[in-house]
Design a protein around this motif. Structure first.
Motif, mmCIF file in Angstrom:
data_model
loop_
_atom_site.group_PDB
_atom_site.id
_atom_site.type_symbol
_atom_site.label_atom_id
_atom_site.label_comp_id
_atom_site.label_asym_id
_atom_site.label_seq_id
_atom_site.Cartn_x
_atom_site.Cartn_y
_atom_site.Cartn_z
ATOM 1 N N GLU A 56 -1.467 35.809 6.392
ATOM 2 C CA GLU A 56 -2.300 34.616 6.214
ATOM 3 C C GLU A 56 -2.520 34.331 4.730
ATOM 4 O O GLU A 56 -2.465 33.180 4.287
ATOM 5 C CB GLU A 56 -3.655 34.794 6.917
ATOM 6 C CG GLU A 56 -3.584 34.742 8.416
ATOM 7 C CD GLU A 56 -3.176 33.380 8.931
ATOM 8 O OE1 GLU A 56 -3.590 32.363 8.338
ATOM 9 O OE2 GLU A 56 -2.424 33.328 9.912
ATOM 10 N N GLU A 57 -2.754 35.382 3.962
ATOM 11 C CA GLU A 57 -2.964 35.213 2.520
ATOM 12 C C GLU A 57 -1.701 34.688 1.843
ATOM 13 O O GLU A 57 -1.766 33.819 0.968
ATOM 14 C CB GLU A 57 -3.379 36.549 1.907
ATOM 15 C CG GLU A 57 -3.782 36.463 0.464
ATOM 16 C CD GLU A 57 -4.260 37.792 -0.089
ATOM 17 O OE1 GLU A 57 -4.319 37.902 -1.319
ATOM 18 O OE2 GLU A 57 -4.569 38.700 0.704
ATOM 19 N N VAL A 58 -0.542 35.188 2.267
ATOM 20 C CA VAL A 58 0.730 34.718 1.700
ATOM 21 C C VAL A 58 0.934 33.245 2.017
ATOM 22 O O VAL A 58 1.352 32.466 1.150
ATOM 23 C CB VAL A 58 1.904 35.573 2.232
ATOM 24 C CG1 VAL A 58 3.239 34.904 1.984
ATOM 25 C CG2 VAL A 58 1.891 36.942 1.587
ATOM 26 N N ARG A 59 0.626 32.841 3.241
ATOM 27 C CA ARG A 59 0.771 31.427 3.608
ATOM 28 C C ARG A 59 -0.134 30.536 2.757
ATOM 29 O O ARG A 59 0.276 29.474 2.299
ATOM 30 C CB ARG A 59 0.454 31.224 5.088
ATOM 31 C CG ARG A 59 1.662 31.394 5.954
ATOM 32 C CD ARG A 59 1.394 30.930 7.377
ATOM 33 N NE ARG A 59 1.884 31.974 8.240
ATOM 34 C CZ ARG A 59 1.153 32.690 9.082
ATOM 35 N NH1 ARG A 59 -0.108 32.427 9.248
ATOM 36 N NH2 ARG A 59 1.690 33.649 9.792
ATOM 37 N N ALA A 60 -1.366 30.989 2.547
ATOM 38 C CA ALA A 60 -2.305 30.206 1.745
ATOM 39 C C ALA A 60 -1.824 30.102 0.294
ATOM 40 O O ALA A 60 -1.871 29.021 -0.310
ATOM 41 C CB ALA A 60 -3.690 30.840 1.790
ATOM 42 N N LEU A 61 -1.350 31.206 -0.255
ATOM 43 C CA LEU A 61 -0.858 31.187 -1.638
ATOM 44 C C LEU A 61 0.397 30.335 -1.773
ATOM 45 O O LEU A 61 0.589 29.640 -2.778
ATOM 46 C CB LEU A 61 -0.592 32.611 -2.125
ATOM 47 C CG LEU A 61 -1.841 33.463 -2.366
ATOM 48 C CD1 LEU A 61 -1.447 34.895 -2.678
ATOM 49 C CD2 LEU A 61 -2.685 32.884 -3.476
ATOM 50 N N ARG A 62 1.270 30.360 -0.763
ATOM 51 C CA ARG A 62 2.483 29.545 -0.815
ATOM 52 C C ARG A 62 2.138 28.058 -0.782
ATOM 53 O O ARG A 62 2.714 27.259 -1.523
ATOM 54 C CB ARG A 62 3.407 29.901 0.357
ATOM 55 C CG ARG A 62 4.739 29.183 0.272
ATOM 56 C CD ARG A 62 5.719 29.632 1.340
ATOM 57 N NE ARG A 62 6.114 31.001 1.066
ATOM 58 C CZ ARG A 62 6.205 31.957 1.989
ATOM 59 N NH1 ARG A 62 5.918 31.700 3.239
ATOM 60 N NH2 ARG A 62 6.587 33.176 1.670
ATOM 61 N N SER A 63 1.177 27.681 0.052
ATOM 62 C CA SER A 63 0.805 26.259 0.108
ATOM 63 C C SER A 63 0.139 25.829 -1.198
ATOM 64 O O SER A 63 0.360 24.706 -1.668
ATOM 65 C CB SER A 63 -0.111 25.985 1.297
ATOM 66 O OG SER A 63 -1.364 26.596 1.113
ATOM 67 N N GLU A 64 -0.633 26.717 -1.807
ATOM 68 C CA GLU A 64 -1.241 26.396 -3.102
ATOM 69 C C GLU A 64 -0.157 26.234 -4.171
ATOM 70 O O GLU A 64 -0.235 25.336 -5.009
ATOM 71 C CB GLU A 64 -2.210 27.508 -3.506
ATOM 72 C CG GLU A 64 -2.929 27.245 -4.803
ATOM 73 C CD GLU A 64 -3.866 28.379 -5.175
ATOM 74 O OE1 GLU A 64 -4.322 28.385 -6.326
ATOM 75 O OE2 GLU A 64 -4.130 29.256 -4.327
#
Length: 106
Positions: A56-64
């Motif tokens: 989940e953290e990776v997905r959030a960082l990728r979208s940022e």
């Protein structure tokens, strides 16, 4: 058969004089294995939850990252730059650029 089943249900195999120590050792060993299996299962579940949280953290960082890259590309556009420099008092040149050729003597 019925007497053997009743002896097992009453627990006489644990208090009998001939094979009781062997039976107790086997029960302790089986209990130890069951505890190890439960512990291993809990650790595996904990790892699965940790991996899910990290995904989940990776997905959030990728979208940022994608958002920031898009914003940077917008800022690098010529029209955006023109708007920024006009606010500071600069304007585009009215005459086209000229090529300067330098001749060197050998």
């Amino acid at each position: 058969m019925r007497k053997g089943l009743l002896d097992i249900l009453k627990g006489k195999f644990l208090v009998g004089a001939d094979a009781a120590p062997k039976n107790w050792l086997f029960l302790l060993f089986a209990s130890f294995l069951a505890a190890m299996m439960i512990s291993s299962s809990h650790q595996a579940d904990k790892k699965v939850h940790e991996i899910s949280q990290l995904n989940e953290e990776v997905r959030a960082l990728r979208s940022e990252f994608v958002k920031n890259r898009r914003d940077l590309q917008q800022l690098k556009l010529e029209s955006s730059l023109k708007n920024e420099v006009v606010a500071k008092g600069l304007r585009p040149s009215t005459n086209p650029p000229q090529k300067i050729i330098v001749k060197t003597e050998n």
